[in-house]
Design a protein around this motif. Structure first.
Motif, mmCIF file in Angstrom:
data_model
loop_
_atom_site.group_PDB
_atom_site.id
_atom_site.type_symbol
_atom_site.label_atom_id
_atom_site.label_comp_id
_atom_site.label_asym_id
_atom_site.label_seq_id
_atom_site.Cartn_x
_atom_site.Cartn_y
_atom_site.Cartn_z
ATOM 1 N N GLN A 167 47.727 31.460 36.078
ATOM 2 C CA GLN A 167 46.632 31.145 35.156
ATOM 3 C C GLN A 167 45.694 32.334 34.926
ATOM 4 N N SER A 168 46.183 33.529 35.184
ATOM 5 C CA SER A 168 45.322 34.706 35.049
ATOM 6 C C SER A 168 44.819 34.902 33.621
ATOM 7 N N TYR A 169 45.618 34.513 32.632
ATOM 8 C CA TYR A 169 45.187 34.662 31.231
ATOM 9 C C TYR A 169 43.889 33.888 30.993
ATOM 10 N N PHE A 170 43.755 32.730 31.633
ATOM 11 C CA PHE A 170 42.602 31.860 31.411
ATOM 12 C C PHE A 170 41.413 32.214 32.304
ATOM 13 N N LEU A 171 41.609 33.177 33.196
ATOM 14 C CA LEU A 171 40.547 33.524 34.148
ATOM 15 C C LEU A 171 40.142 34.990 34.057
ATOM 16 N N PHE A 172 40.521 35.671 32.964
ATOM 17 C CA PHE A 172 40.242 37.109 32.851
ATOM 18 C C PHE A 172 38.753 37.416 32.863
ATOM 19 N N SER A 173 37.919 36.464 32.427
ATOM 20 C CA SER A 173 36.479 36.735 32.323
ATOM 21 C C SER A 173 35.727 36.491 33.627
ATOM 22 N N THR A 174 36.458 36.204 34.710
ATOM 23 C CA THR A 174 35.833 36.068 36.026
ATOM 24 C C THR A 174 35.204 37.398 36.424
ATOM 25 N N THR A 175 33.912 37.415 36.648
ATOM 26 C CA THR A 175 33.218 38.662 36.973
ATOM 27 C C THR A 175 33.426 39.022 38.445
ATOM 28 N N GLN A 176 33.098 40.263 38.779
ATOM 29 C CA GLN A 176 33.247 40.699 40.160
ATOM 30 C C GLN A 176 32.351 39.884 41.094
ATOM 31 N N GLU A 177 31.138 39.601 40.666
ATOM 32 C CA GLU A 177 30.221 38.800 41.486
ATOM 33 C C GLU A 177 30.790 37.405 41.732
ATOM 34 N N GLN A 178 31.374 36.795 40.705
ATOM 35 C CA GLN A 178 31.992 35.480 40.873
ATOM 36 C C GLN A 178 33.208 35.565 41.787
ATOM 37 N N LEU A 179 34.017 36.601 41.611
ATOM 38 C CA LEU A 179 35.218 36.771 42.414
ATOM 39 C C LEU A 179 34.891 36.929 43.895
ATOM 40 N N ASP A 180 33.773 37.556 44.197
ATOM 41 C CA ASP A 180 33.359 37.707 45.588
ATOM 42 C C ASP A 180 33.108 36.352 46.244
ATOM 43 N N TYR A 181 32.716 35.360 45.445
ATOM 44 C CA TYR A 181 32.333 34.048 45.969
ATOM 45 C C TYR A 181 33.457 33.014 45.868
ATOM 46 N N LEU A 182 34.389 33.216 44.961
ATOM 47 C CA LEU A 182 35.441 32.242 44.707
ATOM 48 C C LEU A 182 36.633 32.403 45.654
ATOM 49 N N ARG A 183 37.347 31.284 45.837
ATOM 50 C CA ARG A 183 38.586 31.294 46.601
ATOM 51 C C ARG A 183 39.621 30.454 45.855
ATOM 52 N N PHE A 184 40.911 30.883 45.935
ATOM 53 C CA PHE A 184 41.997 30.207 45.234
ATOM 54 C C PHE A 184 43.142 29.943 46.218
ATOM 55 N N PRO A 185 43.049 28.879 47.006
ATOM 56 C CA PRO A 185 44.007 28.656 48.098
ATOM 57 C C PRO A 185 45.442 28.372 47.673
ATOM 58 N N LEU A 186 45.713 28.125 46.389
ATOM 59 C CA LEU A 186 47.080 27.821 45.958
ATOM 60 C C LEU A 186 47.806 29.014 45.345
ATOM 61 N N GLY A 187 47.107 30.119 45.157
ATOM 62 C CA GLY A 187 47.674 31.240 44.420
ATOM 63 C C GLY A 187 48.911 31.852 45.034
ATOM 64 N N HIS A 188 49.100 31.675 46.349
ATOM 65 C CA HIS A 188 50.248 32.295 47.029
ATOM 66 C C HIS A 188 51.488 31.409 47.006
ATOM 67 N N LEU A 189 51.364 30.157 46.572
ATOM 68 C CA LEU A 189 52.507 29.241 46.574
ATOM 69 C C LEU A 189 53.508 29.653 45.494
ATOM 70 N N VAL A 190 54.788 29.491 45.778
ATOM 71 C CA VAL A 190 55.811 29.986 44.856
ATOM 72 C C VAL A 190 56.300 28.926 43.871
ATOM 73 N N SER A 191 55.860 27.664 44.033
ATOM 74 C CA SER A 191 56.247 26.637 43.063
ATOM 75 C C SER A 191 55.306 25.445 43.153
ATOM 76 N N LYS A 192 55.249 24.670 42.065
ATOM 77 C CA LYS A 192 54.432 23.462 42.052
ATOM 78 C C LYS A 192 54.979 22.418 43.020
ATOM 79 N N ASP A 193 56.278 22.494 43.314
ATOM 80 C CA ASP A 193 56.872 21.559 44.268
ATOM 81 C C ASP A 193 56.186 21.658 45.626
#
Length: 380
Positions: A167-193
């Motif tokens: 979903q990187s296309y939809f999150l390109f406007s995430t600023t550095q300050e926001q990125l420092d605070y955000l976490r994405f625990p599913l990003g490393h998974l290799v499939s929706k299954d």
């Protein structure tokens, strides 16, 4: 068990999970529900927050859409199952002002907007993020498929391990300050299954819930009907014109057309296939032409959010890969900065259907890193 000095927990913070408060943005779908359940099981102090973004009984909403009534109920059930507090915040007015109104106005101006990006930028990662800080949360977690990785000097944004779900296309406007605070625990998974397997393991009531496909306030992808409800009478009828000046037919409003469209033009009987190559809103004209006229090499981009290590203007050129549509793979390109927020992007190989209102997202050519992006803003 206490952490050793200098040791980080699974969210990259130097304190035990039990002393780490995490606000989880819960849409009511399986992804954010799994994030909340996973963190709760790991012992974090989880607070679930769901945004009501519009009146779920209104004509614009559809059953099962993100952030409507059924989804709020599902998020609450997940919180009850896992034993953490859950709150619903009424963001209807904010969503109307920051997302829906611009969506309607952009379409009427001949652009093809991406409201999901504006929602992340102006609502979820702005107002909700501030609410998380007000709740004394150490970070905010979401169910987005994207990765946050530690870099040499700062947190970096990277594409998800699962290219299909990325979903990187939809999150390109995430600023550095926001990125420092955000976490994405599913990003490393290799499939929706894997996500659904976790949901089943936690016994979540949403384990088999279908994914939402359309924009939450656009039933069945029918943009034109939504615009007509939001701006009654705003779309003027006009002519369908060939690039050579011939009038080929008429239309009921430019909102019914997009750049690159071929089907449904209402101008059958011609010997050559024709595509929408320009929307002339000022004169209420839909301009059509041969497919080769859709090929674009140079793209003006503004409102750039840059996530590189050096400032955007520190170089005359950046050799990157870019996406000009969410469904297309990154393609080789050159960014030539004009200012910190504006640039010309030159595609090494021309692309078809580049449209004002879409995003142009920047990627490292040799890794999964996302360098941000900007908005395509001028017609062709």
């Amino acid at each position: 068990m206490p952490l050793d000095q200098g040791q980080l927990n699974s969210l990259g913070l130097p304190k035990p999970p039990s002393q780490t408060r995490v606000v989880v943005a819960m849409s009511g779908g399986v992804d954010s529900s799994v994030v909340a359940a996973k963190l709760a099981e790991e012992g974090y102090d989880v607070v679930g927050v769901t945004l009501q973004l519009y009146d779920h009984g209104a004509a614009l909403a559809k059953k099962g859409a993100c952030c409507a009534g059924l989804d709020i109920h599902d998020a609450r059930r997940v919180a009850e199952r896992m034993g953490f507090p859950h709150y619903v915040l009424d963001y209807e007015n904010i969503f109307q002002d920051a997302v829906i109104d611009e969506f309607a106005d952009s379409y009427l101006a001949g652009a093809t907007p991406v409201p999901c990006i504006r929602c992340n930028e102006r609502v979820k990662f702005k107002d909700l993020l501030e609410t998380a800080k007000d709740l004394d949360a150490d970070c905010m977690a979401t169910g987005h498929y994207i990765q946050r990785k530690p870099g040499a000097t700062k947190a970096e944004l990277h594409r998800a391990a699962d290219a299909v779900r990325d979903q990187s296309y939809f999150l390109f406007s995430t600023t550095q300050e926001q990125l420092d605070y955000l976490r994405f625990p599913l990003g490393h998974l290799v499939s929706k299954d894997e996500t659904r397997a976790l949901a089943a393991r936690y016994g979540l009531p949403v384990a088999d819930k279908p994914d939402s496909q359309d924009i939450c306030f656009v039933p069945n992808g029918d943009y034109a009907s939504v615009i007509e409800k939001l701006r009654p009478g705003a779309a003027d009828p006009g002519e369908i014109v060939h690039v050579d000046g011939r009038v080929l037919g008429s239309h009921e409003g430019v909102i019914h057309y997009t750049i690159g469209q071929r089907r449904g033009l209402g101008i059958g009987g011609l010997s050559e296939p024709l595509y929408v190559v320009k929307l002339d809103v000022e004169n209420a004209r839909v301009v059509v032409g041969p497919k080769e006229m859709l090929a674009t090499r140079k793209i003006p981009v503004r409102e750039i959010n840059w996530l590189g290590d050096a400032p955007l203007t520190s170089r005359e050129e950046w050799h990157v890969a870019v996406k000009v549509r969410s469904t297309r793979p990154p393609r080789e390109a050159i960014i030539r900065p004009i200012s910190e927020t504006e640039a010309e992007v030159e595609l090494v190989t021309p692309e078809e259907g580049v449209s004002p209102g879409q995003a142009c997202v920047f990627y490292d050519e040799e890794s999964t890193r996302v360098f941000g992006g900007g908005w395509i803003w001028r017609g062709y």
